[in-house]
Design a protein around this motif. Structure first.
Motif, PDB file in Angstrom:
ATOM      1  N   TRP A   1      -5.176  -3.340   0.285  1.00 58.16           N
ATOM      2  CA  TRP A   1      -5.799  -2.147   1.407  1.00 58.16           C
ATOM      3  C   TRP A   1      -6.791  -2.709   2.026  1.00 58.16           C
ATOM      4  O   TRP A   1      -7.212  -1.830   3.037  1.00 58.16           O
TER       5      TRP A   1
ATOM      6  N   ASP B   1       0.821   3.987  -2.979  1.00 55.15           N
ATOM      7  CA  ASP B   1      -0.571   4.522  -2.794  1.00 55.15           C
ATOM      8  C   ASP B   1       0.200   6.522  -3.219  1.00 55.15           C
ATOM      9  O   ASP B   1       0.273   7.855  -2.738  1.00 55.15           O
TER      10      ASP B   1
ATOM     11  N   VAL C   1       0.764  -1.295   0.068  1.00 57.44           N
ATOM     12  CA  VAL C   1      -0.184  -0.046   0.020  1.00 57.44           C
ATOM     13  C   VAL C   1       0.930   0.914  -0.147  1.00 57.44           C
ATOM     14  O   VAL C   1       0.206   2.237  -0.401  1.00 57.44           O
TER      15      VAL C   1
END
Length: 498
Positions: A486, A202, A198
């Protein structure tokens, strides 16, 4: 009440060190870390030996005191470790068939006169007459063919170390950073893997540092480790017993060897001591570095002595690596020159390397998985995680050897064993997008089993229909056990909020 379970013993204010190492490091920044609750019980622990409410309450008071004041030094902890009830709980939490230490004493032998043995051990712990014994050194094969040294403590050392770990963890869980995942309550390999996936996906990560500490468990400095422990622990009995475990030495081929540095892998206390060491040497320093020296995004995940750091800018990644080498040198650590790499990785890595004529982005291994850059059907960047090939080959090789050893065992017994092996492997590696690899692993196992079954008799009449019938009876079908990264992090975040 000072949070140690003793109302009549004062907490000594923490004295700041003048060594300029860990004392000046800042407190941990917000990292989404919740105060983890320890799992005090093991599944194999009988109902009659569950942890008493008073024990849990004592640990909770320690946690709250540590969380409330990060400068508190705890002066009265050892009496929690030395209580007979605590030692009895740890005895019943041990595996019954675990290998004995240098004294040869097994779980069953110690339990023949359990209460007398525990009373005697508790008395020695209170009087200071307890002496740590050397660990029995054995070697287990690594996936790359090398041997990993493992230390097996004696049964009494296991009991005391396990009790000490629970008490000390109640203190240090308030301090440890959010990006540290190894050997901590309610945290595991897949939490670290998901956090890394993640974070890279991200955040603006274009470069990855895949680092390896050369011989970490064999080289950490005893002197520095004791100093780090004393930042939080002022109970001299706790510190004295940690020194005993560090200096107990190892027994190999009947010869006792004194160990001047390092902590043997295999003891219950070793993972916690390793986390304490790297908390001060790496975690606090790295977090301070990214908050004060980095201008771009920096993400990091550490599991024991394995860590991966992602950077937005190349020059910051190179500066971090140079500073890290210098930092480690001060504390008797060294990055492995052949296993430490800095390379382009992330959502733009494919395009950037293609423009330079460099081919596909490099991959890296972390916690048994090979990580690579990929895309979904919709063209969105995703990190592909697949079982490391050498780990898969090593597991299949070990299955082949064991099948040969069990050649004449009843088919049902071999089937039960294979079911446990394949299930365990799949439960770890069954992350999203790995179904085909799981199916391939199962097919290889079926092939190995078929060869073993046909070798049982020279006139074997087994057909492939018979073999697949046995496989479907005993071997689990491929399935994905783990959610997308996620999704798991979202569930854990909600649980912390509640």
């Amino acid at each position: 009440m000072n949070g140690t379970g003793e109302s009549d013993r004062p907490i000594v204010p923490r004295k700041l060190s003048n060594n300029g190492a860990a004392a000046a490091a800042p407190a941990e920044g917000a990292e989404g870390r919740g105060l983890a609750k320890e799992n005090l019980l093991r599944q194999n622990q009988p109902i009659g030996h569950r942890a008493a409410p008073g024990w849990q309450n004592a640990l909770e008071r320690i946690r709250q005191a540590a969380k409330k004041d990060k400068d508190v030094r705890f002066t009265a902890l050892w009496h929690h470790v030395a209580k007979v009830d605590r030692l009895r709980e740890e005895y019943f939490a041990l595996k019954r068939d675990s290998a004995p230490g240098v004294d040869g004493q097994t779980w069953q032998q110690y339990g023949q006169d359990l209460e007398a043995n525990l009373q005697d051990l508790s008395g020695r712990l209170h009087r200071g007459a307890y002496h740590a014994k050397p660990v029995q050194r054995v070697y287990i094969p690594k996936p790359d063919g090398r041997q990993r040294p493992i230390g097996i403590p004696t049964l009494e050392d296991k009991l005391v170390q396990r009790a000490a770990v629970k008490v000390l963890s109640a203190v240090y869980e308030a301090d440890f950073m959010g990006f540290s995942y190894g050997f901590r309550p309610n945290r595991g390999c897949h939490d670290a893997l998901d956090a890394l996936a993640v974070g890279i996906s991200d955040r603006k990560v274009n470069w990855v540092l895949d680092a390896d500490i050369r011989g970490f468990f064999d080289t950490l400095s005893h002197e520095w480790l004791v100093k780090f422990v004393e930042h939080r622990i002022a109970d001299r009995r706790v510190v004295r017993h940690i020194k005993k475990w560090l200096n107990a030495g190892v027994l190999e081929d009947g010869k006792r060897m004194q160990v001047e540095e390092g902590t043997p892998q295999g003891g219950s206390i070793s993972p916690l001591l390793a986390n304490i060491y790297l908390h001060y040497v790496f975690d606090l320093w790295a977090d301070h570095w990214r908050r004060t020296r980095a201008r771009g995004d920096v993400v990091m995940v550490r599991y024991a002595d394995d860590f991966v750091v992602g950077f937005q800018h190349q020059h910051e990644a190179e500066r971090f690596l140079a500073d890290l080498r210098e930092r480690f040198a001060k504390f008797n650590l060294e990055l492995h020159p052949e296993k430490t790499r800095l390379f382009r990785f992330g959502r733009f890595a494919s395009q950037q390397r293609e423009e330079r004529g460099q081919g596909k982005p490099e991959t890296f291994d972390f916690l048994g998985f090979t990580h690579s850059c990929g895309k979904t059907r919709q063209g969105k960047f995703i990190i592909l995680r697949v079982p490391m090939k050498k780990r898969m080959r090593a597991r299949l090789k070990s299955i082949k050897v064991e099948l040969r050893r069990r050649l004449h065992d009843p088919v049902a017994d071999v089937g039960k064993w294979l079911r446990s092996v394949v299930t365990g492997w799949m439960r770890y590696y069954a992350v999203p997008l790995t179904y085909d690899i799981l199916a391939t692993f199962r097919r290889h196992v079926i092939w190995l089993w078929s060869k073993a079954l046909r070798r049982r008799s020279q006139r074997s009449s087994l057909t492939w229909r018979d073999i697949f019938r046995l496989a479907n009876l005993w071997l689990p079908m491929p399935r994905i056990y783990h959610p997308y990264p996620w999704e798991r992090l979202r569930v854990r975040s909600k649980a912390r909020a509640v």
